[in-house]
Design an enzyme around this catalytic site. Structure first.
Site, PDB file in Angstrom:
ATOM      1  N   SER A  96      39.034  40.185  39.653  1.00  0.00           N
ATOM      2  CA  SER A  96      39.427  39.172  39.790  1.00  0.00           C
ATOM      3  C   SER A  96      40.815  39.822  39.056  1.00  0.00           C
ATOM      4  O   SER A  96      41.782  39.421  39.313  1.00  0.00           O
ATOM      5  CB  SER A  96      39.263  37.635  40.091  1.00  0.00           C
TER       6      SER A  96
ATOM      7  N   LYS B  14      42.383  33.829  34.497  1.00  0.00           N
ATOM      8  CA  LYS B  14      43.479  34.165  35.562  1.00  0.00           C
ATOM      9  C   LYS B  14      45.064  34.223  34.838  1.00  0.00           C
ATOM     10  O   LYS B  14      45.424  34.383  33.788  1.00  0.00           O
ATOM     11  CB  LYS B  14      43.182  32.964  36.662  1.00  0.00           C
TER      12      LYS B  14
END
Length: 195
Positions: A51, A92
């Site tokens: 990700s 993230k």
């Protein structure tokens, strides 16, 4: 064995004993410092999944600064680790801060109506020339909120095509943040400061 030899042996044993005690005390202090630093200042994480590619690869190890936000505030585009669930942490990138409006239009990020550069995505965008790398959206479509709520942030993975992030799990509370990802250190050939 004469008296002088016995005294010398006794002194030698005492000296060795003192040396061992000194080393043991030093070792205890070092271990306490290592535990304190790991518990309160820095920790390391292994990143699983894709990700955050190409910025961070699957199975890379990163060092997390756990105290940075105790003395400062999260900033836009910081890479953070946060508690996504009780048993899972995610890494993230912060896109939206409290009070921000967020919109993606034609693969461009707009914060509070202002176009923002995401230079860390240039490599991936190049591969997606024929279509958008980040699908169009705005906060209201995704969350029903026009702005990022107070005490929360909005995060995205750099691999926008393959990331579970705020588009799916919603806003992240500041209380969920573990810390800022500062350095990738393993594999050693890829050692670098993260941006």
């Amino acid at each position: 064995m004469d008296l002088e030899s016995r005294v010398t042996n006794s002194e030698r044993k005492q000296k060795i004993k003192k040396e061992i005690i000194s080393w043991a005390q030093t070792l205890v202090v070092v271990l306490v410092l290592v535990v304190a630093i790991r518990a309160f200042l820095f920790t390391n994480y292994i990143v699983y999944g894709s990700s955050m590619m190409p910025t961070i690869q699957d199975r890379e190890r990163v060092i997390i600064n756990k105290i940075g936000y105790d003395v400062g505030s999260p900033e836009r585009f910081d890479m953070i680790v946060f508690h996504a669930t009780e048993t899972t942490d995610y890494i993230k990138r912060i896109i939206g801060l409290p009070g921000d409006t967020i919109e993606f239009r034609e693969d461009n990020l707009y914060i509070n109506g202002e176009l923002m550069e995401e230079t860390y995505l240039n490599e991936m965008k190049e591969e997606y020339k024929t279509r958008s790398y980040t699908d169009d959206f705005n906060l209201e479509w995704l969350t029903g909120e026009k702005q990022v709520p107070e005490g929360h942030i909005f995060v995205l993975g750099d691999n926008r095509r393959n990331s579970i992030d705020s588009r799916h799990i919603g806003f992240i509370s500041m209380d969920q943040i573990v810390g800022k990802a500062d350095i990738a250190y393993w594999p050693i050939k890829d050692f670098r400061k993260l941006k």
